[in-house]
Write a protein that holds these residues in place. Structure first.
Motif, PDB file in Angstrom:
ATOM      1  N   ARG A 224       0.815  -1.217   0.000  1.00  0.00           N
ATOM      2  CA  ARG A 224       0.000   0.000   0.000  1.00  0.00           C
ATOM      3  C   ARG A 224       0.845   1.262   0.000  1.00  0.00           C
ATOM      4  N   ALA A 225       2.143   1.125   0.291  1.00  0.00           N
ATOM      5  CA  ALA A 225       3.033   2.286   0.346  1.00  0.00           C
ATOM      6  C   ALA A 225       4.390   1.906  -0.224  1.00  0.00           C
ATOM      7  N   LEU A 226       5.117   2.924  -0.671  1.00  0.00           N
ATOM      8  CA  LEU A 226       6.456   2.732  -1.225  1.00  0.00           C
ATOM      9  C   LEU A 226       7.340   3.866  -0.727  1.00  0.00           C
ATOM     10  N   ILE A 227       8.513   3.510  -0.194  1.00  0.00           N
ATOM     11  CA  ILE A 227       9.487   4.500   0.266  1.00  0.00           C
ATOM     12  C   ILE A 227      10.663   4.495  -0.707  1.00  0.00           C
ATOM     13  N   VAL A 228      10.962   5.667  -1.272  1.00  0.00           N
ATOM     14  CA  VAL A 228      12.027   5.793  -2.265  1.00  0.00           C
ATOM     15  C   VAL A 228      12.996   6.887  -1.837  1.00  0.00           C
ATOM     16  N   THR A 229      14.295   6.641  -2.015  1.00  0.00           N
ATOM     17  CA  THR A 229      15.316   7.646  -1.758  1.00  0.00           C
ATOM     18  C   THR A 229      15.744   8.252  -3.084  1.00  0.00           C
ATOM     19  N   GLY A 230      15.592   9.568  -3.221  1.00  0.00           N
ATOM     20  CA  GLY A 230      15.879  10.215  -4.494  1.00  0.00           C
ATOM     21  C   GLY A 230      17.347  10.310  -4.822  1.00  0.00           C
ATOM     22  N   ARG A 231      18.171  10.648  -3.807  1.00  0.00           N
ATOM     23  CA  ARG A 231      19.615  10.830  -4.042  1.00  0.00           C
ATOM     24  C   ARG A 231      20.379  10.355  -2.812  1.00  0.00           C
ATOM     25  N   ALA A 232      21.649   9.998  -3.035  1.00  0.00           N
ATOM     26  CA  ALA A 232      22.534   9.585  -1.934  1.00  0.00           C
ATOM     27  C   ALA A 232      21.901   8.487  -1.107  1.00  0.00           C
ATOM     28  N   GLN A 233      21.313   7.492  -1.781  1.00  0.00           N
ATOM     29  CA  GLN A 233      20.632   6.410  -1.078  1.00  0.00           C
ATOM     30  C   GLN A 233      21.576   5.729  -0.094  1.00  0.00           C
ATOM     31  N   ASN A 234      21.062   5.464   1.070  1.00  0.00           N
ATOM     32  CA  ASN A 234      21.842   4.805   2.116  1.00  0.00           C
ATOM     33  C   ASN A 234      21.429   3.328   2.150  1.00  0.00           C
ATOM     34  N   PRO A 235      22.377   2.395   1.835  1.00  0.00           N
ATOM     35  CA  PRO A 235      23.830   2.529   1.866  1.00  0.00           C
ATOM     36  C   PRO A 235      24.523   2.583   0.513  1.00  0.00           C
ATOM     37  N   THR A 236      23.798   2.522  -0.617  1.00  0.00           N
ATOM     38  CA  THR A 236      24.455   2.264  -1.897  1.00  0.00           C
ATOM     39  C   THR A 236      24.872   3.505  -2.663  1.00  0.00           C
ATOM     40  N   GLY A 237      24.373   4.686  -2.273  1.00  0.00           N
ATOM     41  CA  GLY A 237      24.684   5.892  -3.027  1.00  0.00           C
ATOM     42  C   GLY A 237      23.883   6.046  -4.297  1.00  0.00           C
ATOM     43  N   ALA A 238      22.886   5.205  -4.520  1.00  0.00           N
ATOM     44  CA  ALA A 238      22.070   5.283  -5.734  1.00  0.00           C
ATOM     45  C   ALA A 238      21.358   6.627  -5.816  1.00  0.00           C
ATOM     46  N   ALA A 239      21.093   7.072  -7.045  1.00  0.00           N
ATOM     47  CA  ALA A 239      20.346   8.304  -7.291  1.00  0.00           C
ATOM     48  C   ALA A 239      19.399   8.056  -8.451  1.00  0.00           C
ATOM     49  N   VAL A 240      18.141   8.413  -8.279  1.00  0.00           N
ATOM     50  CA  VAL A 240      17.141   8.177  -9.316  1.00  0.00           C
ATOM     51  C   VAL A 240      17.451   9.050 -10.524  1.00  0.00           C
ATOM     52  N   HIS A 255      -0.964   2.306 -10.225  1.00  0.00           N
ATOM     53  CA  HIS A 255      -1.429   2.047  -8.858  1.00  0.00           C
ATOM     54  C   HIS A 255      -1.626   3.383  -8.143  1.00  0.00           C
ATOM     55  N   PRO A 256      -2.616   4.161  -8.544  1.00  0.00           N
ATOM     56  CA  PRO A 256      -2.775   5.532  -8.022  1.00  0.00           C
ATOM     57  C   PRO A 256      -3.100   5.611  -6.542  1.00  0.00           C
ATOM     58  N   GLU A 257      -3.525   4.489  -5.928  1.00  0.00           N
ATOM     59  CA  GLU A 257      -3.849   4.508  -4.504  1.00  0.00           C
ATOM     60  C   GLU A 257      -2.617   4.310  -3.624  1.00  0.00           C
ATOM     61  N   THR A 258      -1.461   4.086  -4.235  1.00  0.00           N
ATOM     62  CA  THR A 258      -0.228   3.866  -3.467  1.00  0.00           C
ATOM     63  C   THR A 258       0.176   5.134  -2.720  1.00  0.00           C
ATOM     64  N   LEU A 259       0.555   4.976  -1.469  1.00  0.00           N
ATOM     65  CA  LEU A 259       1.138   6.073  -0.689  1.00  0.00           C
ATOM     66  C   LEU A 259       2.628   6.136  -1.021  1.00  0.00           C
ATOM     67  N   LEU A 260       3.057   7.221  -1.651  1.00  0.00           N
ATOM     68  CA  LEU A 260       4.457   7.380  -2.047  1.00  0.00           C
ATOM     69  C   LEU A 260       5.167   8.306  -1.075  1.00  0.00           C
ATOM     70  N   ILE A 261       6.282   7.842  -0.526  1.00  0.00           N
ATOM     71  CA  ILE A 261       7.110   8.658   0.364  1.00  0.00           C
ATOM     72  C   ILE A 261       8.496   8.761  -0.253  1.00  0.00           C
ATOM     73  N   GLU A 262       8.926   9.988  -0.516  1.00  0.00           N
ATOM     74  CA  GLU A 262      10.266  10.220  -1.071  1.00  0.00           C
ATOM     75  C   GLU A 262      11.146  10.893  -0.032  1.00  0.00           C
ATOM     76  N   ASP A 263      12.345  10.366   0.121  1.00  0.00           N
ATOM     77  CA  ASP A 263      13.318  10.903   1.067  1.00  0.00           C
ATOM     78  C   ASP A 263      14.490  11.479   0.279  1.00  0.00           C
ATOM     79  N   ASP A 264      14.628  12.810   0.327  1.00  0.00           N
ATOM     80  CA  ASP A 264      15.747  13.455  -0.372  1.00  0.00           C
ATOM     81  C   ASP A 264      16.967  13.439   0.549  1.00  0.00           C
ATOM     82  N   HIS A 265      17.553  12.261   0.673  1.00  0.00           N
ATOM     83  CA  HIS A 265      18.651  12.042   1.622  1.00  0.00           C
ATOM     84  C   HIS A 265      19.886  12.870   1.279  1.00  0.00           C
TER      85      HIS A 265
END
Length: 443
Positions: A224-240, A255-265
């Motif tokens: 029902r929810a998705l947590i995504v790290t936009g930049r400097a992902q911890n621990p891999t350093g990935a960036a969208v 899936h428009p009912e998904t709760l999206l949480i983005e963390d600009d780490h």
């Protein structure tokens, strides 16, 4: 057998406490079945509704999970266990590249900013009922979000990124709901989700962020929810990347009912552009912490999102801490106004250290990942052995188990304070610790 464990109690609260004590003491193991409710009720001489209420309490606390006819069992990762216990104690004389902390030398001095904020507060103290958001902070924050393409939405100030993530999850989800989380991912988030009584489903990623097929699979499975790290992902350093963002937005629109949480780490410490996903679903939140660039002790993050989400977060916040100190908010405004952090210089410093280590490892035939931020992720064939051998060689790295669910083993190296003259020695030590075994990718 659990049936042999003397679960006690006549009230639901006593029965649930008895089970939780056993889980905490290790007498009930992860995955172990609990007795059927009617069987336990008969044994305790209570109404089955009492046991049902006890099991409900345990589910809400994240201690057990129920799978229909298959019964209830202790959660595979109960909330009573924490990843913070998976760490390396750094002996004297060992170089610490495990902490995940920013370089103190790159953090701005705070005294003048807080003195100015306090002087303003002396003239006009903030009182109960005043606006919880500093107007100038809201203006500057909104301008920065607009520049990065984050959709318009109301603002709130929370006590760090994790506080924001928790408040958004609680605002929308109920115990038993499933959340898609990056794997490898932020250990604190991986602990938080089950602590809230929620289930986690791993979402694999590569250097460009979460893999679309993994996200689609998680959402189709009921996340029902998705947590995504936009930049400097911890621990891999990935960036969208821009390409990946387009693909992920397409999946989310399915899936428009998904709760999206983005963390600009990576806010304030990276030079890769942000490609936000916000707005692809009906309910969304975007969290931007100042911890890495201005200091973890500020405990301040900005949160924006859709009207319903932010209103729920603000409402619950009013019933708890009330607001994040306006004194701290004003100090941050002063830091921003004074240009206290040269973002490009900080990003360049971390980039040089990161690239130097990745390059050194590459020359030794060791694959590593770190597209942005202050961490480098090194896949290893034997995590425990690699950590132990590096510690013996004088280097403390973070065990990958703190960040993994089902992804292959690895270690995280924090390069924030790594001096140029140390890089080759560390690369040598890592290559030696891995031995001749082939290196596996984390993707």
């Amino acid at each position: 057998m659990l049936a042999e464990y003397p679960i006690r109690g006549r009230r639901a609260v006593d029965i649930s406490a008895s089970v939780e004590r056993a889980v905490g003491a290790g007498e009930l193991r992860p995955g172990q079945l609990l007795p059927p409710m009617r069987e336990l009720a008969e044994r305790l001489g209570v109404n089955p509704n009492t046991v049902a209420a006890a099991y409900r309490m345990l589910r809400e606390r994240g201690v057990i999970e129920t799978a229909g006819r298959r019964g209830s069992r202790v959660r595979p990762a109960p909330a009573t266990t924490g990843r913070d216990h998976i760490r390396v104690d750094v002996p004297e004389g060992v170089r610490d590249v495990a902490s995940g902390n920013p370089d103190r030398a790159l953090l701005p001095p705070l005294a003048a900013a807080f003195a100015a904020a306090a002087a303003t507060g002396d003239q006009a103290p903030v009182l109960y009922g005043d606006d919880p958001l500093e107007p100038e902070l809201a203006r500057l924050a909104r301008a920065g979000l607009d520049a990065d393409g984050v959709p318009d939405g109301p603002l709130a100030v929370v006590s760090g990124a994790l506080d924001g993530v928790e408040r958004v999850l609680v605002a929308h989800l109920k115990p038993g709901d499933t959340v898609g989380v990056e794997d490898p991912g932020w250990g604190s988030a991986l602990d938080l989700v089950p602590a809230l009584g929620l289930r986690t489903v791993p979402v694999g990623l590569d250097d460009e962020g979460p893999r679309p097929d993994d996200v689609r699979r998680a959402l189709r499975a009921g996340a029902r929810a998705l947590i995504v790290t936009g930049r400097a992902q911890n621990p891999t350093g990935a960036a969208v990347s821009a390409t990946r963002a387009r693909a992920l937005r397409a999946v989310l629109r399915e899936h428009p009912e998904t709760l999206l949480i983005e963390d600009d780490h990576g806010h304030g410490i990276v030079d890769v552009p942000l490609h936000p996903l916000a707005g692809a679903t009906r309910n969304w939140a975007f969290v931007r912490s100042v911890a890495k660039a201005y200091g973890p002790d500020l405990r301040l993050a900005l949160l924006t999102g859709d009207d319903v989400t932010v209103d729920r977060v603000r409402g619950r916040q009013r019933l708890g801490p009330g607001w994040v100190s306006r004194l701290t908010q004003r100090a941050l405004v002063r830091l921003w106004a004074d240009g206290a952090v040269d973002t490009r210089a900080v990003a360049a410093a971390y980039g040089r250290r990161r690239d130097a280590l990745i390059g050194g490892l590459d020359r030794r035939g060791v694959a590593a990942h770190g597209r942005s931020g202050m961490n480098v992720w090194v896949p290893v064939p034997d995590e425990t052995g690699a950590v132990a051998r590096l510690l013996h060689a004088g280097w403390a790295v973070a065990p990958g188990a703190r960040f993994r669910m089902s992804s292959p083993p690895g270690v995280r190296v924090t390069v924030s304070t790594l001096a140029e003259e140390e890089t080759e020695a560390l690369a040598d030590a890592i290559a030696s610790a891995l031995g001749p075994a082939p290196v596996r990718s984390y993707v």
